[in-house]
Design an enzyme around this catalytic site. Sequence first.
Site, PDB file in Angstrom:
ATOM      1  N   GLY A  45       0.846  -1.189   0.000  1.00 31.07           N
ATOM      2  CA  GLY A  45       0.000   0.000   0.000  1.00 31.07           C
ATOM      3  C   GLY A  45       0.880   1.237   0.000  1.00 31.07           C
ATOM      4  N   GLN A  50       3.291   9.879   1.016  1.00 30.24           N
ATOM      5  CA  GLN A  50       4.545   9.122   1.165  1.00 30.24           C
ATOM      6  C   GLN A  50       5.520   9.339   0.011  1.00 30.24           C
ATOM      7  OE1 GLN A  50       2.413   5.219   2.114  1.00 30.24           O
ATOM      8  NE2 GLN A  50       4.225   5.152   3.431  1.00 30.24           N
ATOM      9  N   CYS A  92       5.339   0.345   8.017  1.00 30.99           N
ATOM     10  CA  CYS A  92       5.037   1.433   7.083  1.00 30.99           C
ATOM     11  C   CYS A  92       6.302   1.747   6.300  1.00 30.99           C
ATOM     12  CB  CYS A  92       4.574   2.652   7.870  1.00 30.99           C
ATOM     13  SG  CYS A  92       4.234   4.081   6.830  1.00 30.99           S
ATOM     14  N   LEU A  93       6.158   1.926   4.985  1.00 32.64           N
ATOM     15  CA  LEU A  93       7.328   2.230   4.146  1.00 32.64           C
ATOM     16  C   LEU A  93       8.021   3.515   4.603  1.00 32.64           C
ATOM     17  CD1 LEU A  93       5.946   1.442   0.565  1.00 32.64           C
ATOM     18  CD2 LEU A  93       7.490   0.034   1.956  1.00 32.64           C
ATOM     19  N   HIS A 134      -4.972   1.833   7.213  1.00 29.29           N
ATOM     20  CA  HIS A 134      -3.616   2.400   7.245  1.00 29.29           C
ATOM     21  C   HIS A 134      -3.472   3.509   6.202  1.00 29.29           C
ATOM     22  CE1 HIS A 134       0.893   1.777   7.862  1.00 29.29           C
ATOM     23  NE2 HIS A 134       0.858   2.520   6.762  1.00 29.29           N
ATOM     24  N   GLU A 135      -3.954   3.254   4.980  1.00 30.69           N
ATOM     25  CA  GLU A 135      -3.796   4.244   3.902  1.00 30.69           C
ATOM     26  C   GLU A 135      -4.728   5.444   4.108  1.00 30.69           C
ATOM     27  OE1 GLU A 135      -1.175   3.873   2.324  1.00 30.69           O
ATOM     28  OE2 GLU A 135      -0.900   1.752   2.775  1.00 30.69           O
ATOM     29  N   HIS A 138      -3.166   7.678   6.554  1.00 27.00           N
ATOM     30  CA  HIS A 138      -2.107   8.492   5.925  1.00 27.00           C
ATOM     31  C   HIS A 138      -2.685   9.778   5.335  1.00 27.00           C
ATOM     32  CE1 HIS A 138       1.831   6.681   5.976  1.00 27.00           C
ATOM     33  NE2 HIS A 138       1.408   5.510   5.550  1.00 27.00           N
TER      34      HIS A 138
HETATM   35 ZN   LIG Z   1       2.259   3.661   5.800  1.00 26.09          ZN
END
Ligand SMILES: [Zn+2]
Length: 169
Positions: A45, A50, A92-93, A134-135, A138
């Site tokens: 995701g 991000q 998380c990236l 999660h997204e 964000h």
């Molecule tokens: Zn994330």
Amino acid sequence: MIYPIVKYGNPVLENPADKVTVFDKDLEKLIADMFESMYEAHGVGLAAPQIGIGRRIAVIDVTFKEDPNAKLVLINPEIIHTEGRHTQSEGCLSIPEFRENVARPNKVTVRAQDVKGQWYEKTGEELLARAFLHETDHLNGKLYITHLSALKRDLMKRKIKKLMRAGEW
Ligand SMILES: [Zn+2]
């Protein structure tokens, strides 16, 4: 085009993103680039903040290229229903190398627009439910660490600050 992933500490990750109102070729290109950037970073995701873009766009593929039908585009998403509770390790990236258990609803319905601006609803369970939450978080300027206990969150922040000071972040 592959975008570099913005890491924790950059304010774009903690500000609510702007609503998307124009559905054009540029948006299509950005979404294709977001999928490419997500796969390159080995993620399932990715939200636009991000990659440094404060717009309400996220892409998800919980099968990581296995099923082309699993590629989801969420524009201006809203969570409209949640059910149950499930605790699982989450990462998380934008906060690489860290993972923590996070309790979240286990069944989630999201309402979002697709690349053409068409509204749709989709219900997901387990990993997909977690990805929706999660997204969408964000896009509201919220990172998963806000769901941790203050103690765990502060410990993680201290470790990250140490990495920042060492120039390793
Ligand atoms: Zn994330």
